[in-house]
Design a protein around this motif. Structure first.
Motif, mmCIF file in Angstrom:
data_model
loop_
_atom_site.group_PDB
_atom_site.id
_atom_site.type_symbol
_atom_site.label_atom_id
_atom_site.label_comp_id
_atom_site.label_asym_id
_atom_site.label_seq_id
_atom_site.Cartn_x
_atom_site.Cartn_y
_atom_site.Cartn_z
ATOM 1 N N VAL A 6 -3.648 10.156 -0.593
ATOM 2 C CA VAL A 6 -3.641 8.909 -1.365
ATOM 3 C C VAL A 6 -3.482 7.758 -0.393
ATOM 4 O O VAL A 6 -2.650 7.814 0.517
ATOM 5 C CB VAL A 6 -2.467 8.871 -2.380
ATOM 6 C CG1 VAL A 6 -2.375 7.524 -3.057
ATOM 7 C CG2 VAL A 6 -2.585 9.983 -3.401
ATOM 8 N N ARG A 7 -4.295 6.713 -0.578
ATOM 9 C CA ARG A 7 -4.122 5.449 0.153
ATOM 10 C C ARG A 7 -4.641 4.352 -0.770
ATOM 11 O O ARG A 7 -5.862 4.180 -0.911
ATOM 12 C CB ARG A 7 -4.881 5.452 1.474
ATOM 13 C CG ARG A 7 -4.675 4.157 2.237
ATOM 14 C CD ARG A 7 -5.440 4.121 3.547
ATOM 15 N NE ARG A 7 -4.757 3.208 4.426
ATOM 16 C CZ ARG A 7 -4.115 3.544 5.531
ATOM 17 N NH1 ARG A 7 -4.093 4.797 5.913
ATOM 18 N NH2 ARG A 7 -3.505 2.644 6.249
ATOM 19 N N MET A 8 -3.718 3.650 -1.408
ATOM 20 C CA MET A 8 -4.113 2.577 -2.322
ATOM 21 C C MET A 8 -2.919 1.682 -2.624
ATOM 22 O O MET A 8 -1.785 2.033 -2.303
ATOM 23 C CB MET A 8 -4.717 3.132 -3.607
ATOM 24 C CG MET A 8 -3.797 3.994 -4.427
ATOM 25 S SD MET A 8 -4.551 4.664 -5.941
ATOM 26 C CE MET A 8 -5.846 5.668 -5.303
ATOM 27 N N GLU A 57 0.833 -1.193 0.000
ATOM 28 C CA GLU A 57 0.000 0.000 0.000
ATOM 29 C C GLU A 57 0.879 1.259 0.000
ATOM 30 O O GLU A 57 1.887 1.323 0.701
ATOM 31 C CB GLU A 57 -0.870 -0.021 1.248
ATOM 32 C CG GLU A 57 -1.848 1.121 1.347
ATOM 33 C CD GLU A 57 -2.703 1.001 2.582
ATOM 34 O OE1 GLU A 57 -3.917 0.870 2.417
ATOM 35 O OE2 GLU A 57 -2.158 1.021 3.705
ATOM 36 N N GLN A 94 -7.956 8.723 -5.832
ATOM 37 C CA GLN A 94 -8.967 7.908 -5.160
ATOM 38 C C GLN A 94 -9.115 6.575 -5.862
ATOM 39 O O GLN A 94 -8.893 6.474 -7.070
ATOM 40 C CB GLN A 94 -10.330 8.601 -5.198
ATOM 41 C CG GLN A 94 -10.434 9.846 -4.386
ATOM 42 C CD GLN A 94 -11.857 10.421 -4.439
ATOM 43 O OE1 GLN A 94 -12.760 9.858 -5.039
ATOM 44 N NE2 GLN A 94 -12.031 11.564 -3.807
ATOM 45 N N ASN A 124 4.713 6.829 2.422
ATOM 46 C CA ASN A 124 4.829 5.595 3.201
ATOM 47 C C ASN A 124 4.442 4.402 2.352
ATOM 48 O O ASN A 124 3.454 4.459 1.611
ATOM 49 C CB ASN A 124 3.911 5.639 4.432
ATOM 50 C CG ASN A 124 4.350 6.694 5.413
ATOM 51 O OD1 ASN A 124 5.390 6.574 6.025
ATOM 52 N ND2 ASN A 124 3.554 7.738 5.537
ATOM 53 N N ARG A 170 3.573 0.240 2.846
ATOM 54 C CA ARG A 170 3.234 -0.723 3.888
ATOM 55 C C ARG A 170 2.820 -2.022 3.232
ATOM 56 O O ARG A 170 1.918 -2.049 2.400
ATOM 57 C CB ARG A 170 2.086 -0.188 4.745
ATOM 58 C CG ARG A 170 1.721 -1.093 5.907
ATOM 59 C CD ARG A 170 0.678 -0.446 6.794
ATOM 60 N NE ARG A 170 -0.607 -0.342 6.157
ATOM 61 C CZ ARG A 170 -1.588 -1.260 6.260
ATOM 62 N NH1 ARG A 170 -1.403 -2.328 6.975
ATOM 63 N NH2 ARG A 170 -2.732 -1.066 5.655
ATOM 64 N N GLN A 183 -4.090 13.191 4.464
ATOM 65 C CA GLN A 183 -3.886 11.986 3.663
ATOM 66 C C GLN A 183 -4.566 12.202 2.318
ATOM 67 O O GLN A 183 -5.767 12.420 2.253
ATOM 68 C CB GLN A 183 -4.471 10.762 4.361
ATOM 69 C CG GLN A 183 -4.240 9.491 3.573
ATOM 70 C CD GLN A 183 -4.715 8.277 4.322
ATOM 71 O OE1 GLN A 183 -4.130 7.903 5.325
ATOM 72 N NE2 GLN A 183 -5.775 7.678 3.851
ATOM 73 N N ASN A 215 0.833 11.731 2.237
ATOM 74 C CA ASN A 215 0.283 12.797 3.069
ATOM 75 C C ASN A 215 0.955 14.110 2.679
ATOM 76 O O ASN A 215 2.187 14.172 2.585
ATOM 77 C CB ASN A 215 0.553 12.519 4.546
ATOM 78 C CG ASN A 215 -0.255 11.340 5.045
ATOM 79 O OD1 ASN A 215 -1.466 11.427 5.155
ATOM 80 N ND2 ASN A 215 0.406 10.243 5.342
ATOM 81 N N VAL A 260 0.798 5.304 0.799
ATOM 82 C CA VAL A 260 0.071 6.353 1.505
ATOM 83 C C VAL A 260 0.858 7.647 1.320
ATOM 84 O O VAL A 260 2.053 7.705 1.641
ATOM 85 C CB VAL A 260 -0.093 6.039 3.004
ATOM 86 C CG1 VAL A 260 -0.850 7.156 3.707
ATOM 87 C CG2 VAL A 260 -0.805 4.703 3.198
#
Length: 143
Positions: free
Chosen positions: A16-18, A5, A97, A62, A64, A14, A9, A7
């Motif tokens: 982007v998270r994908m 993933e 998104q 980040n 993950r 935040q 910021n 991320v």
């Protein structure tokens, strides 16, 4: 890419998270990954993004790994180019998104994006498929 993933910021938000595969339009079904001017996977299987991502105070990137098993650390090579000045006062922040829909009913529209405020929409990566068969009957012409 489907197990890690990303991320992003910017200025405490935040944006982007994908999964890496979604952000870089690499796809999941073994098809050739996207190669566009601003984002994709190059011939050496390196992920790239040339989108401007302005920020005023700070930015955090980040990675993950999603699997819960003990995994080795993620090895990442990256480069960042800074403009050396603050963004213009009216600059919008970068954002991306993800929307996932397993199945839709025939005749129903699918909401792809719903944003408000100033900014520019610059792209869309869509992966489509039939449920339960290899038909491409969901297409409506020469895509």
């Amino acid at each position: 890419w489907t197990e890690t993933e990303l991320v992003l910021n910017f200025d405490g938000q935040q944006r982007v998270r994908m999964l890496l595969s979604d952000f870089f339009a690499a796809g999941r079904r073994g098809l050739s990954p996207s190669r566009s001017l601003l984002i994709g996977v190059d011939a050496g299987d390196f992920l790239y993004s040339y989108f401007p991502m302005p920020f005023f105070e700070n930015a955090a990137v980040n990675l993950r790994r999603l699997d819960q098993a003990e995994s080795p650390p993620i090895e990442a090579f990256f480069s960042i180019r800074l403009a050396g000045r603050q963004p213009f006062s009216g600059s919008g922040l970068f954002g991306a998104q993800l929307r996932h829909s397993k199945a839709t009913d025939v005749g129903d529209d699918v909401l792809l994006l719903n944003l408000h405020g100033q900014g520019k929409w610059v792209g869309l990566f869509v992966e489509l498929g039939s449920v339960g068969n290899a038909s491409r009957g969901y297409l409506e012409g020469d895509e």
